[in-house]
Design a protein around this motif. Sequence first.
Motif, mmCIF file in Angstrom:
data_model
loop_
_atom_site.group_PDB
_atom_site.id
_atom_site.type_symbol
_atom_site.label_atom_id
_atom_site.label_comp_id
_atom_site.label_asym_id
_atom_site.label_seq_id
_atom_site.Cartn_x
_atom_site.Cartn_y
_atom_site.Cartn_z
ATOM 1 N N LEU A 174 3.869 -9.607 11.230
ATOM 2 C CA LEU A 174 4.953 -10.503 11.625
ATOM 3 C C LEU A 174 4.889 -11.811 10.838
ATOM 4 C CD1 LEU A 174 4.957 -10.016 15.494
ATOM 5 C CD2 LEU A 174 6.831 -9.456 13.935
ATOM 6 N N LEU A 175 6.068 -12.313 10.487
ATOM 7 C CA LEU A 175 6.248 -13.590 9.792
ATOM 8 C C LEU A 175 5.711 -13.571 8.364
ATOM 9 C CD1 LEU A 175 5.396 -16.143 12.632
ATOM 10 C CD2 LEU A 175 7.573 -15.049 12.112
ATOM 11 N N ALA A 176 5.407 -12.390 7.816
ATOM 12 C CA ALA A 176 4.900 -12.317 6.449
ATOM 13 C C ALA A 176 6.000 -12.652 5.452
ATOM 14 C CB ALA A 176 4.360 -10.920 6.163
ATOM 15 N N ALA A 177 5.642 -13.378 4.422
ATOM 16 C CA ALA A 177 6.596 -13.752 3.376
ATOM 17 C C ALA A 177 5.921 -13.621 2.022
ATOM 18 C CB ALA A 177 7.094 -15.177 3.586
ATOM 19 N N GLY A 178 6.688 -13.262 1.019
ATOM 20 C CA GLY A 178 6.142 -13.188 -0.331
ATOM 21 C C GLY A 178 6.663 -11.985 -1.093
ATOM 22 N N ARG A 179 6.130 -11.818 -2.282
ATOM 23 C CA ARG A 179 6.515 -10.727 -3.163
ATOM 24 C C ARG A 179 5.317 -9.807 -3.401
ATOM 25 N NH1 ARG A 179 10.058 -14.726 -4.173
ATOM 26 N NH2 ARG A 179 12.063 -14.202 -5.142
ATOM 27 N N TYR A 180 5.609 -8.553 -3.739
ATOM 28 C CA TYR A 180 4.538 -7.600 -3.967
ATOM 29 C C TYR A 180 4.968 -6.573 -5.001
ATOM 30 C CZ TYR A 180 7.214 -4.380 -0.998
ATOM 31 O OH TYR A 180 8.200 -3.578 -0.475
ATOM 32 N N THR A 181 3.989 -5.859 -5.529
ATOM 33 C CA THR A 181 4.229 -4.741 -6.435
ATOM 34 C C THR A 181 3.523 -3.516 -5.879
ATOM 35 O OG1 THR A 181 4.400 -6.185 -8.369
ATOM 36 C CG2 THR A 181 3.940 -3.851 -8.767
ATOM 37 N N LEU A 182 4.269 -2.440 -5.695
ATOM 38 C CA LEU A 182 3.738 -1.188 -5.154
ATOM 39 C C LEU A 182 3.786 -0.122 -6.238
ATOM 40 C CD1 LEU A 182 2.840 0.586 -2.681
ATOM 41 C CD2 LEU A 182 5.284 1.057 -2.348
ATOM 42 N N ARG A 183 2.672 0.599 -6.391
ATOM 43 C CA ARG A 183 2.611 1.721 -7.332
ATOM 44 C C ARG A 183 2.064 2.947 -6.608
ATOM 45 N NH1 ARG A 183 2.852 0.298 -12.842
ATOM 46 N NH2 ARG A 183 2.650 -1.926 -13.274
ATOM 47 N N VAL A 184 2.655 4.110 -6.861
ATOM 48 C CA VAL A 184 2.146 5.373 -6.323
ATOM 49 C C VAL A 184 2.177 6.382 -7.463
ATOM 50 C CG1 VAL A 184 2.369 7.155 -4.561
ATOM 51 C CG2 VAL A 184 3.115 4.821 -4.048
ATOM 52 N N SER A 185 1.029 7.040 -7.698
ATOM 53 C CA SER A 185 0.939 7.985 -8.805
ATOM 54 C C SER A 185 0.017 9.138 -8.428
ATOM 55 C CB SER A 185 0.422 7.291 -10.074
ATOM 56 O OG SER A 185 -0.866 6.732 -9.841
ATOM 57 N N ARG A 186 -0.042 10.143 -9.285
ATOM 58 C CA ARG A 186 -0.865 11.330 -9.054
ATOM 59 C C ARG A 186 -2.044 11.356 -10.020
ATOM 60 N NH1 ARG A 186 4.046 15.321 -9.934
ATOM 61 N NH2 ARG A 186 4.157 13.854 -11.665
ATOM 62 N N ARG A 321 -3.728 16.023 -15.728
ATOM 63 C CA ARG A 321 -4.060 14.664 -16.153
ATOM 64 C C ARG A 321 -3.369 13.635 -15.257
ATOM 65 N NH1 ARG A 321 -1.567 14.918 -22.065
ATOM 66 N NH2 ARG A 321 -2.078 17.105 -21.686
ATOM 67 N N THR A 322 -3.929 12.452 -15.220
ATOM 68 C CA THR A 322 -3.387 11.347 -14.431
ATOM 69 C C THR A 322 -1.996 10.969 -14.931
ATOM 70 O OG1 THR A 322 -5.592 10.483 -13.971
ATOM 71 C CG2 THR A 322 -3.765 8.941 -13.768
ATOM 72 N N ASP A 323 -1.097 10.666 -13.995
ATOM 73 C CA ASP A 323 0.239 10.215 -14.384
ATOM 74 C C ASP A 323 0.155 8.967 -15.260
ATOM 75 O OD1 ASP A 323 1.860 12.077 -13.070
ATOM 76 O OD2 ASP A 323 1.831 10.961 -11.192
ATOM 77 N N PRO A 324 1.038 8.832 -16.252
ATOM 78 C CA PRO A 324 1.130 7.551 -16.966
ATOM 79 C C PRO A 324 1.649 6.480 -16.012
ATOM 80 C CG PRO A 324 2.964 8.991 -17.553
ATOM 81 C CD PRO A 324 2.026 9.817 -16.718
#
Length: 461
Positions: A174-186, A321-324
């Motif tokens: 609750l009351l959180a503010a700000g920016r973020y970067t989310l990454r999901v890969s295999r 192999r890991t995703d780019p």
Amino acid sequence: MPFTTDSRIQRLTTRPLSGFGWMLLAAGLLGLGGCSKQQTLQAIFQKSTPHQAYARQLKQAGLDTRPAGRAWLQAADQALRDSLVVTLPFAETGYLRPERPTATSYRYNVRAGEQIHVSLALGAGAAVRVFLDAFEVVPGQAAAPVASADTLAVDFRYRAEDDGQHLLRVQPELLAAGRYTLRVSREPSLSVFPVLGRTDAAVGSFWGAARDAGARQHEGIDIFAQRGTPAIAATDGFVTRTGETPIGGRVVWLADTKHGSHLYYAHLDKQLVSAGQQVRAGDTLGLVGNTGNARTTVPHLHFGIYRSGRGAVDPFPFVRRTDPAAALPNGPDQRGEFVRLRAATDLRPTPTADKKRPAPAIAKLPKQLPLLVVGQQGTSLRVQTPTGQEGYVPAQGVVRASGAPLRQLVLPTAVELLGQPFTAAPARGALAAQTPVSVLGQTEGYSLLRGPGGETGWVIL
């Protein structure tokens, strides 16, 4: 949903104490004296995810009956039913809104044996908690949790046990503010590729290919390499069996006790281990050859995986192999800004447009509707409508509302600025009569105004 800041909410938005320390503090400050001793002990010792623990704190503080806490809990449940659809790998930049509790979820396909890598980085100055919960989604069943985390810099991995769909819920405190970067890969879940010096590019025959004129199917993958190339342990384990068979030739069976599976190495030129031997990932088990029914083919390793109670499974996702790294948006950062459409556009649950099979539209958006940008992914913007719906629109299809207002005017009378376009919404401020304002957008008889100091809110003109 209207809500007001509560001192109890402010206490919960600081990182809570752990274990008995938090419970004693909660009992004294949040009025837990009404809970029975049994309920309190259950709350202490019950194993739960960080998200569940925070929800329990809200309830113990009595915030589940107040608008903010109720909206937070409802948003968490709603995210399990309404999700955006993405393709791995993906990267998205997002914006946390302190004035409105929300949760965003992303649904993606997984293969058994893949390892999913989730990373969330908060922007500078955003010292808040964000809860990430991954679920397995099966039609007609409740979402089943598979992994959870919360921290100021989330980075965790989990393994997919079955083919299907997973859902990742992202919800700030609750009351959180700000920016973020989310990454999901295999990534591959096996730590080492089973042939030394090779990658999945050396796989020349895949799972399910016809064998013996269609009488059977290939239960593995063939990894081509020169004769004598080391075939190595793809994980820690112990050798359960070696031998020679008409089909597999010289074979080695390696038990992966951690995951309850057996790795099968066939057509070896030589075996360099014996039954009962403990090995570490990367140890040599034998040498690539073409023994057994592969004697008429070039040397290769037949690699298979057999899971307890399930039989053979496709090993490729275990070693691929890991995703780019997915590229971040390279356009202007519009997170937290209001935009409008250049023309009426569909709000869609996926950022990528498939012309052959387009995703069903969430809603049809009129061009005068102001949209808050809450995320950016590729060439798409994740936007939130005034009613709280989220989805994607093309970035090139919008204009900044503040840079191209519908009109400008001087207020004839003083007005209250509402947080949302409905009568019961809380006021976010006020503007005096004779104040010059810009109209950023309109919906359902309400206009979104922006004052000379950046004040923004809804009014009926």
